[in-house]
Design an enzyme around this catalytic site. Structure first.
Site, PDB file in Angstrom:
ATOM      1  N   SER A 120     114.391  71.614  32.513  1.00  0.00           N
ATOM      2  CA  SER A 120     115.736  71.925  32.992  1.00  0.00           C
ATOM      3  C   SER A 120     116.766  70.856  32.638  1.00  0.00           C
ATOM      4  CB  SER A 120     115.719  72.124  34.511  1.00  0.00           C
ATOM      5  OG  SER A 120     115.131  71.007  35.158  1.00  0.00           O
ATOM      6  N   ASP A 128     122.630  68.290  41.773  1.00  0.00           N
ATOM      7  CA  ASP A 128     121.847  68.927  42.832  1.00  0.00           C
ATOM      8  C   ASP A 128     120.754  67.945  43.239  1.00  0.00           C
ATOM      9  OD1 ASP A 128     119.923  69.081  40.819  1.00  0.00           O
ATOM     10  OD2 ASP A 128     120.107  71.249  40.559  1.00  0.00           O
ATOM     11  N   HIS A 180     119.020  67.116  39.308  1.00  0.00           N
ATOM     12  CA  HIS A 180     119.644  67.056  37.989  1.00  0.00           C
ATOM     13  C   HIS A 180     120.909  66.193  37.971  1.00  0.00           C
ATOM     14  CE1 HIS A 180     117.356  70.904  38.148  1.00  0.00           C
ATOM     15  NE2 HIS A 180     116.892  70.407  37.012  1.00  0.00           N
TER      16      HIS A 180
END
Length: 716
Positions: free
Chosen positions: A398, A680, A683
């Site tokens: 991610s 978040d 990240h």
């Protein structure tokens, strides 16, 4: 030959999150109010209704500002706006022309485009609010505030705690002394005499500000006016980077201004004046000239042509028009003014010290790494014509995913707001507010027209430039991340890459050519985080932590990873940057889950990460030794992300998070995203990604990358 674009080493720019002590970013305001005086460098709309050419209430000005066009002479925020955010103000300070009684207690922006110390400066452009008139306006505001607070003594005490910045004097040169056909000043005074005349008037104006209750006053010196595109176009440089005689005149002014600040401090014991040395902050490392091409098409007077299309990569440009910096350059100026990196940046205080001198600083909280000290204007050379390599392929999780998970059945997707809130195309599936590290590296490599497309949507015309295979939740192990749903493990990403090579070979109709082509490309791998976060650290979901010690698990992972790296080599890759794991134990989600036992981060997790990284680097060295045409390199993310002096407690996520650490859909993120580490629970924000990318591209320490940084890898 492709022309070169010199980039602020800060980006994007870009940020030095290390090397100085941790910078506190306030949860609340560090000062009760903030008043701004100056010219177009700080104007936020005061000129909009004046009869003047010096106004910026049209596109492309404001193209990147949250509220769009507003009268700021830049694409986004001004230096004053960013200083305000660093001070903790949640809203931008209102312009004098529209400030209400509710606004004025927080502050007022009096800045006016083309204004100067001298009343006549800028008069050929039309009306403007000179510094003398700005001080009259401030006097009126003080009276309104005193009436509102109904206590003159309280108002005086209140105003003494505020911050005042004064950024003026540029137009006394640009729109006065340097225009001999419009103004007599250059006929009447030598350069030294004009600086003295200006200083005499400026002294009285600063004393007036003091008399009106100001005690903490940051006085900005002039920047390198001779490096502005308009002045270079007008006067030429005689083969030098800038118009040297103009910069010499600026230096004369600044050399008189600093002693004035010292004199005011000596004359007023309760005053805290400070001098911000913009010429030093702007001085590029190594003496290389800053970029001097405007980002927008300009009119004859140097401002943007109304409704013109600005350059797409404004984060790689210093000037928006022929005089005014882009937002990214304003960040450098603001953050170096707020927290100086050199004793000559600010004297006797930087702005953060100016506030600590007499204001309660208990509202400050410490952050994980040094946020956003956009370090000196060093230069990176970025090819602005053809990219430095023909193609760029991205593998990972991610941290680099750009939309491959959007169509999967998984909780690990980011195709909803507030993800992408600062990305040019909005929500795309990137797990951050803007660009990922892989995006920024691509831009540094010269892929500036378009971002590398995700595998899920890549078309045949696109694949020759590269493909992004990254997938949120993916890992080295195939089972990693299954608790979240579907994901594309590294093994599957390699299968996808083999498919892309087949498509590419068919398109190029020459397998030998394709093989040679692929050898010249850059490949980055950002993988392994989920093998801990969504595997080893989840004993209720996975057996790995019950059957392996941390050292054994690292050995198992690296053994599998080395086979996958060899698979990539066998598919034609030769220039491969392998990113080590970063400080997973410092992510907000892991801290919330495991606690820290009084330490800044979850130390056992960071220890496990270190075991993995310590095994990975020798594998890179071994591959390079065994395969003479291989150019693998190890990017040391723990080294890059660890600030000098050790770790400090991380800040909370910028967005409101779900139980799995991702942003709650459609929630409102924090407004100060460029001074926040985590978007978040896992990240980084775009500003942090930009720093990681820049340090990976050009290493600042031999420990950052071994044996090559990415720029060196591209040149091999």
């Amino acid at each position: 030959m492709a022309r070169e674009l010199r980039l602020l080493y800060s980006i994007p720019l870009i940020i030095c999150l290390t090397q100085v002590r941790a910078l506190g970013i306030p949860r609340e305001q560090l000062v009760p109010c903030y008043y701004i005086f100056g010219d177009s460098l700080v104007d936020c709309g005061n000129n909009n209704d004046l009869d003047t050419l010096a106004k910026a209430n049209y596109l492309p000005y404001g193209v990147d500002f949250p509220d769009g066009v507003n009268g700021r002479f830049t694409n986004g925020r001004t230096i004053a706006d960013i200083i305000g955010q660093l001070l903790g103000f949640q809203k931008f300070i209102e312009p004098y022309t529209t400030a209400t009684d509710d606004d004025i207690g927080i502050g007022v922006n009096y800045g006016s485009g083309s204004a100067g110390i001298r009343e006549e400066s800028g008069s050929h452009l039309g009306d403007r609010v000179s510094l003398g008139r700005q001080l009259l306006n401030h006097e009126a505001i003080v009276s309104r505030l005193s009436l509102k607070q109904d206590n003159k003594t309280f108002t005086e005490e209140y105003l003494s705690k505020c911050l005042y910045i004064v950024n003026i004097g540029n137009n006394d040169y640009i729109n006065n002394y340097l225009m001999p056909t419009n103004y007599p000043s250059s006929h009447q005074y030598t350069v030294d005499q004009f600086a003295t005349v200006l200083m005499r008037q400026y002294t009285q104006q600063l004393k007036t500000l003091y008399r009106l209750g100001a005690r903490k006053i940051a006085v900005f010196g002039l920047g390198m006016i001779g490096c502005a595109p308009a002045e270079i176009e007008r006067f030429g440089t005689n083969g030098k980077p800038c118009v040297e005689w103009i910069n010499d005149a600026v230096m004369v002014f600044n050399q008189q201004l600093k002693p004035l600040v010292d004199e005011l401090n000596n004359g007023y014991p309760d005053a805290r004046f400070t001098f911000i040395n913009l010429t030093n902050i702007l001085a590029p490392k190594g003496g290389v000239a800053l970029p001097n091409k405007p980002c927008c098409p300009v009119r004859e007077d140097g401002q943007c042509i109304p409704e013109s299309i600005p350059c797409p990569n404004r984060a790689l440009s210093v000037y928006l028009d022929s005089f005014h910096p882009t937002e990214i350059a304003n960040r450098v100026l603001a953050k170096r003014s707020f927290n100086s990196l050199s004793p000559v940046d600010a004297s006797p205080y930087d702005i953060s010290q100016l506030n600590m001198a007499s204001y309660n600083f208990t509202m400050v909280f410490r952050i994980l790494v040094i946020v956003a000290t956009l370090i000196q204007f060093q230069t990176l050379v970025v090819v602005a014509g053809e990219p430095q390599v023909p193609c760029y392929f991205i593998f990972g999780d991610s941290l680099v995913d750009s939309g491959n998970n959007n169509g999967l059945t998984t909780a690990a997707k980011a195709n909803y707001p507030p993800y992408g809130i600062d990305f040019p195309q909005g929500t795309t599936g990137r797990f951050t507010n803007g660009r990922t590290k892989a995006d920024v590296i691509g831009q540094l490599l010269g892929f500036v027209d378009n971002f590398i497309p995700p595998y899920a949507t890549a078309t045949n015309p696109e694949i020759s430039k590269g493909v992004n295979y990254g997938s949120g939740g993916a890992g080295i192990r195939d089972d990693t991340g299954r608790n979240l749903g579907d994901r594309i493990s590294l093994n599957r990403q390699l299968l996808n890459h083999a498919s892309i090579i087949s498509r590419l070979s068919l398109l190029q109709r020459n397998k030998t050519f394709t093989n040679e082509y692929l050898k010249k490309c850059i490949y980055v791998l950002e993988m392994g985080s989920n093998d801990y976060i969504n595997n080893y650290l989840m004993p209720n979901n996975y057996v790995t932590s019950r059957i392996y010690t941390p050292d054994q698990y690292a050995a198992v992972l690296v053994r599998q990873y080395s086979k996958q790296l060899m698979n990539l080599y066998n598919l034609g890759a030769r220039k491969i940057a392998v990113f080590g794991l970063s400080l997973i134990g410092c992510t907000p989600a892991e801290i919330a889950r495991f606690g820290t036992e009084g330490k800044p981060c979850v130390q056992p997790i960071n220890d496990a990460v270190e075991l993995f990284n310590n095994r990975l680097k020798p594998v890179i060295d071994e591959i390079n030794t065994n395969f003479q045409d291989a150019r693998f390199t190890f990017i040391n993310m723990t080294g890059i992300s660890t600030p000098e002096g050790g770790l400090v407690s991380p800040d909370p996520p910028c967005c409101q998070v779900r139980s799995d650490g991702q942003c709650i859909p459609n929630s409102i993120p924090c407004p100060n995203r460029d001074v926040t580490i985590f978007y978040d629970g896992f990240h980084p924000t775009e500003i942090v990604n930009s720093f990681f990318a820049a340090r990976s591209y050009v290493a600042q320490s031999p420990m950052d990358a071994s044996p090559y940084d990415i720029r060196q890898l591209a040149r091999l």
